[in-house]
Design a protein around this motif. Structure first.
Motif, PDB file in Angstrom:
ATOM      1  N   ALA A 110       0.940  -5.082   3.478  1.00  5.55           N
ATOM      2  CA  ALA A 110      -0.449  -4.633   3.302  1.00  5.55           C
ATOM      3  C   ALA A 110      -0.962  -3.976   4.581  1.00  5.55           C
ATOM      4  O   ALA A 110      -1.644  -2.947   4.522  1.00  5.55           O
ATOM      5  N   CYS A 111      -0.634  -4.544   5.716  1.00  5.24           N
ATOM      6  CA  CYS A 111      -1.109  -3.994   6.992  1.00  5.24           C
ATOM      7  C   CYS A 111      -0.507  -2.621   7.267  1.00  5.24           C
ATOM      8  O   CYS A 111      -1.215  -1.710   7.730  1.00  5.24           O
ATOM      9  N   LEU A 112       0.766  -2.458   6.984  1.00  2.75           N
ATOM     10  CA  LEU A 112       1.400  -1.149   7.160  1.00  2.75           C
ATOM     11  C   LEU A 112       0.784  -0.130   6.212  1.00  2.75           C
ATOM     12  O   LEU A 112       0.575   1.028   6.589  1.00  2.75           O
ATOM     13  N   ARG A 113       0.466  -0.552   5.019  1.00  2.00           N
ATOM     14  CA  ARG A 113      -0.171   0.349   4.042  1.00  2.00           C
ATOM     15  C   ARG A 113      -1.537   0.808   4.566  1.00  2.00           C
ATOM     16  O   ARG A 113      -1.865   1.997   4.514  1.00  2.00           O
ATOM     17  N   VAL A 114      -2.328  -0.125   5.091  1.00  2.00           N
ATOM     18  CA  VAL A 114      -3.647   0.227   5.644  1.00  2.00           C
ATOM     19  C   VAL A 114      -3.483   1.189   6.816  1.00  2.00           C
ATOM     20  O   VAL A 114      -4.203   2.197   6.904  1.00  2.00           O
ATOM     21  N   ALA A 115      -2.544   0.913   7.696  1.00  2.00           N
ATOM     22  CA  ALA A 115      -2.327   1.778   8.867  1.00  2.00           C
ATOM     23  C   ALA A 115      -1.888   3.172   8.442  1.00  2.00           C
ATOM     24  O   ALA A 115      -2.340   4.175   9.001  1.00  2.00           O
ATOM     25  N   ARG A 116      -1.047   3.243   7.432  1.00  2.00           N
ATOM     26  CA  ARG A 116      -0.581   4.552   6.950  1.00  2.00           C
ATOM     27  C   ARG A 116      -1.703   5.302   6.244  1.00  2.00           C
ATOM     28  O   ARG A 116      -1.891   6.503   6.465  1.00  2.00           O
ATOM     29  N   GLU A 117      -2.478   4.613   5.402  1.00  2.00           N
ATOM     30  CA  GLU A 117      -3.595   5.254   4.704  1.00  2.00           C
ATOM     31  C   GLU A 117      -4.656   5.755   5.681  1.00  2.00           C
ATOM     32  O   GLU A 117      -5.330   6.743   5.400  1.00  2.00           O
TER      33      GLU A 117
ATOM     34  N   SER B  77      -3.938   7.008   8.511  1.00  2.00           N
ATOM     35  CA  SER B  77      -3.241   8.010   9.326  1.00  2.00           C
ATOM     36  C   SER B  77      -2.993   7.543  10.759  1.00  2.00           C
ATOM     37  O   SER B  77      -2.927   8.356  11.678  1.00  2.00           O
ATOM     38  N   MET B  78      -2.845   6.240  10.931  1.00  2.00           N
ATOM     39  CA  MET B  78      -2.496   5.701  12.249  1.00  2.00           C
ATOM     40  C   MET B  78      -1.002   5.875  12.502  1.00  2.00           C
ATOM     41  O   MET B  78      -0.581   6.028  13.645  1.00  2.00           O
ATOM     42  N   ILE B  79      -0.223   5.808  11.422  1.00  2.00           N
ATOM     43  CA  ILE B  79       1.222   5.998  11.487  1.00  2.00           C
ATOM     44  C   ILE B  79       1.645   6.872  10.312  1.00  2.00           C
ATOM     45  O   ILE B  79       0.906   7.019   9.350  1.00  2.00           O
ATOM     46  N   ASP B  80       2.843   7.446  10.431  1.00  2.00           N
ATOM     47  CA  ASP B  80       3.380   8.225   9.315  1.00  2.00           C
ATOM     48  C   ASP B  80       4.532   7.451   8.670  1.00  2.00           C
ATOM     49  O   ASP B  80       4.828   6.318   9.070  1.00  2.00           O
ATOM     50  N   GLY B  81       5.165   8.043   7.693  1.00  2.00           N
ATOM     51  CA  GLY B  81       6.243   7.374   6.973  1.00  2.00           C
ATOM     52  C   GLY B  81       7.418   6.991   7.854  1.00  2.00           C
ATOM     53  O   GLY B  81       8.007   5.920   7.695  1.00  2.00           O
ATOM     54  N   ASP B  82       7.776   7.872   8.789  1.00  2.00           N
ATOM     55  CA  ASP B  82       8.875   7.560   9.709  1.00  2.00           C
ATOM     56  C   ASP B  82       8.523   6.374  10.596  1.00  2.00           C
ATOM     57  O   ASP B  82       9.361   5.502  10.843  1.00  2.00           O
ATOM     58  N   ASP B  83       7.283   6.359  11.091  1.00  2.00           N
ATOM     59  CA  ASP B  83       6.834   5.234  11.923  1.00  2.00           C
ATOM     60  C   ASP B  83       6.871   3.936  11.127  1.00  2.00           C
ATOM     61  O   ASP B  83       7.294   2.900  11.637  1.00  2.00           O
ATOM     62  N   GLU B  84       6.423   4.000   9.873  1.00  2.00           N
ATOM     63  CA  GLU B  84       6.397   2.800   9.041  1.00  2.00           C
ATOM     64  C   GLU B  84       7.799   2.222   8.865  1.00  2.00           C
ATOM     65  O   GLU B  84       8.016   1.016   9.037  1.00  2.00           O
ATOM     66  N   ALA B  85       8.751   3.075   8.534  1.00  2.24           N
ATOM     67  CA  ALA B  85      10.131   2.619   8.363  1.00  2.24           C
ATOM     68  C   ALA B  85      10.684   2.052   9.669  1.00  2.24           C
ATOM     69  O   ALA B  85      11.343   0.999   9.682  1.00  2.24           O
ATOM     70  N   PHE B  86      10.403   2.721  10.771  1.00  2.50           N
ATOM     71  CA  PHE B  86      10.850   2.261  12.090  1.00  2.50           C
ATOM     72  C   PHE B  86      10.240   0.900  12.416  1.00  2.50           C
ATOM     73  O   PHE B  86      10.942  -0.016  12.867  1.00  2.50           O
TER      74      PHE B  86
ATOM     75  N   ARG C 116      -4.443  -7.205  12.828  1.00  8.06           N
ATOM     76  CA  ARG C 116      -5.858  -6.895  13.097  1.00  8.06           C
ATOM     77  C   ARG C 116      -6.317  -5.701  12.260  1.00  8.06           C
ATOM     78  O   ARG C 116      -7.397  -5.726  11.672  1.00  8.06           O
ATOM     79  N   ILE C 117      -5.494  -4.677  12.192  1.00  8.42           N
ATOM     80  CA  ILE C 117      -5.846  -3.472  11.432  1.00  8.42           C
ATOM     81  C   ILE C 117      -5.994  -3.787   9.947  1.00  8.42           C
ATOM     82  O   ILE C 117      -6.933  -3.338   9.298  1.00  8.42           O
ATOM     83  N   GLY C 118      -5.056  -4.571   9.411  1.00  7.46           N
ATOM     84  CA  GLY C 118      -5.069  -4.876   7.990  1.00  7.46           C
ATOM     85  C   GLY C 118      -5.890  -6.093   7.621  1.00  7.46           C
ATOM     86  O   GLY C 118      -6.039  -6.406   6.451  1.00  7.46           O
ATOM     87  N   ASP C 119      -6.398  -6.777   8.637  1.00  6.27           N
ATOM     88  CA  ASP C 119      -7.179  -8.000   8.427  1.00  6.27           C
ATOM     89  C   ASP C 119      -6.419  -8.972   7.524  1.00  6.27           C
ATOM     90  O   ASP C 119      -6.970  -9.564   6.595  1.00  6.27           O
TER      91      ASP C 119
END
Length: 92
Positions: free
Chosen positions: A32-39, A41-50, A23-26
């Motif tokens: 791509a969705c993780l990139r949008v969420a990180r850009e 600031s919904m998640i940080d790098g540690d969250d993304e890897a997790f 939904r966030i990344g449409d």
């Protein structure tokens, strides 16, 4: 009422995170969705890897019952916190 097994809680939270990311990344492209969420600031790098590892583990768990044994309460709780962050940030 019996408690839901840990591996089922994990699978439910991982699937929820996947849906929130879509939904966030449409898009259904998780990268791509993780990139949008990180850009955003919904998640940080540690969250993304997790989250990447959790999504991969949930997919393995569908085909292999042994993968379910990897799940711990700490992992489920962190996954739930990430889902809460994604849900709050998206609805704001």
């Amino acid at each position: 009422m019996p408690e839901v097994p840990l591996h089922r809680r994990f699978a439910g939270q991982a699937r929820l995170v996947r849906l929130l990311l879509w939904r966030i990344g449409d898009s259904t492209d998780i990268d791509a969705c993780l990139r949008v969420a990180r850009e955003a600031s919904m998640i940080d790098g540690d969250d993304e890897a997790f989250l990447r590892e959790c999504i991969a583990q949930e997919e393995r768990q569908r085909d292999d019952d042994a993968a379910a044994a990897e799940t711990t309460l700490d992992v489920v709780m962190r996954l739930q916190r990430c889902a809460d962050k994604l849900n709050r940030a998206d609805s704001a």
